[in-house]
Scaffold this motif. Sequence first.
Motif, short mmCIF file in Angstrom:
data_model
loop_
_atom_site.label_atom_id
_atom_site.label_comp_id
_atom_site.label_asym_id
_atom_site.label_seq_id
_atom_site.Cartn_x
_atom_site.Cartn_y
_atom_site.Cartn_z
N LYS A 127 0.82 -1.23 0.00
CA LYS A 127 0.00 0.00 0.00
C LYS A 127 0.85 1.28 0.00
N SER A 128 2.18 1.12 -0.07
CA SER A 128 3.04 2.30 0.08
C SER A 128 3.02 3.20 -1.17
N ILE A 129 3.40 4.45 -0.95
CA ILE A 129 3.50 5.41 -2.06
C ILE A 129 4.56 4.92 -3.06
N GLY A 130 5.64 4.33 -2.51
CA GLY A 130 6.71 3.82 -3.37
C GLY A 130 6.19 2.77 -4.33
N LYS A 133 4.28 4.42 -7.11
CA LYS A 133 5.17 5.01 -8.12
C LYS A 133 5.74 3.92 -9.01
N LEU A 134 6.22 2.83 -8.39
CA LEU A 134 6.78 1.72 -9.16
C LEU A 134 5.74 1.14 -10.12
N GLU A 135 4.52 1.02 -9.61
CA GLU A 135 3.42 0.49 -10.42
C GLU A 135 3.23 1.32 -11.70
N ARG A 136 3.23 2.63 -11.55
CA ARG A 136 2.99 3.48 -12.73
C ARG A 136 4.12 3.37 -13.74
N CYS A 202 -1.53 -7.87 -12.69
CA CYS A 202 -2.51 -6.88 -13.17
C CYS A 202 -2.06 -5.47 -12.80
N ARG A 203 -1.47 -5.34 -11.63
CA ARG A 203 -1.11 -4.01 -11.12
C ARG A 203 0.20 -3.50 -11.70
N PHE A 204 1.21 -4.36 -11.77
CA PHE A 204 2.54 -3.91 -12.15
C PHE A 204 2.95 -4.26 -13.58
N GLY A 205 2.25 -5.22 -14.22
CA GLY A 205 2.77 -5.70 -15.48
C GLY A 205 1.83 -5.73 -16.67
#
Length: 300
Positions: A127-130, A133-136, A202-205
Amino acid sequence: MTVMAIRMYIKYRNNKYQILRTTSVWFFQIVFAFLIPEILVRFDKPWYDFKNAFPLDYDFFFSWNLNSLIASGGFGLFILVWGIVLTLVVVPVMVYFFGKRWYCSWVCGCGGLAETLGDPFRHLSNKSIGAWKLERWLVHGVLAFSLLMTGFTLYSYFSGAQVVLGVKTQTIQNIYGFLIGSIFAGVIGTGFYPIFGNRVWCRFGCPLAAYLGLVQRFKSRFRITTNGGQCISCGNCSTYCEMGIDVRAYAQKGQSIVRSSCVGCGICSAVCPRGVLKLENGPLENRTFSPEFPLGNTLK
Ligand code: SF4
Ligand code: SF4
């Protein structure tokens, strides 16, 4: 998936949205991903999953597939046209009306697996902001990679050149297939549910999720409205959001949730003890504001 779908029926037996959604992902996986393609092959037609849209279906424009479809006559051409129309017309139009949930949480095979087999691990999402950012960076990076690879692929197909800008098209396809198709989507995306949560692919890739997310963020009627006055800040919604969205922060401010990553699974709403969260499709105007707080606030 079937066994875990039964578990979902039992767990969410009082929630119509979850019962229908589970039935939908199960149906599309069994019928569209398994039965129809197998029947097609029996009738000497190309294997094809009619719901698997490009760029998730990243080899759709590979020469072996295009050649196979063209060699299959009228039916193959129909699949070719459907694959293009699905990505360019059906997907964005449906996202405009219903948000990306229509695909990610009701139709997609990866989503179906995540929502059944992966449900016990949904609270493990970072749930972190980091992580946000990585996700986007990652998800849009994979989308750009898939489009670049497809550009090379189509150029090679029509020109006959196997090397484009000094790089072999086959090499790019192999790298994408291994790194994204096998390692990211397969090994990490599914095998690591117990470590990273159920929607890590789904979130990162997923490049299709990135595409749907862009439409959802800027041109969709979907939003989750929040009745801020009722929120008791228990945090259930944030804990069980598989996409790592801090739902509670929005609820506390009474702001509607319009996030490109939200797959509209509706679990935040299902676990909220106060009925604060509602998944809705409404007008485009003022969609980030909640009816409770018509002047809105600044949370992005
Ligand atoms: S915000 Fe709610 S509907 Fe959206 S992904 Fe998170 S839990 Fe699912
Ligand atoms: S689950 Fe409901 S009551 Fe609890 S923090 Fe979220 S919106 Fe507020």
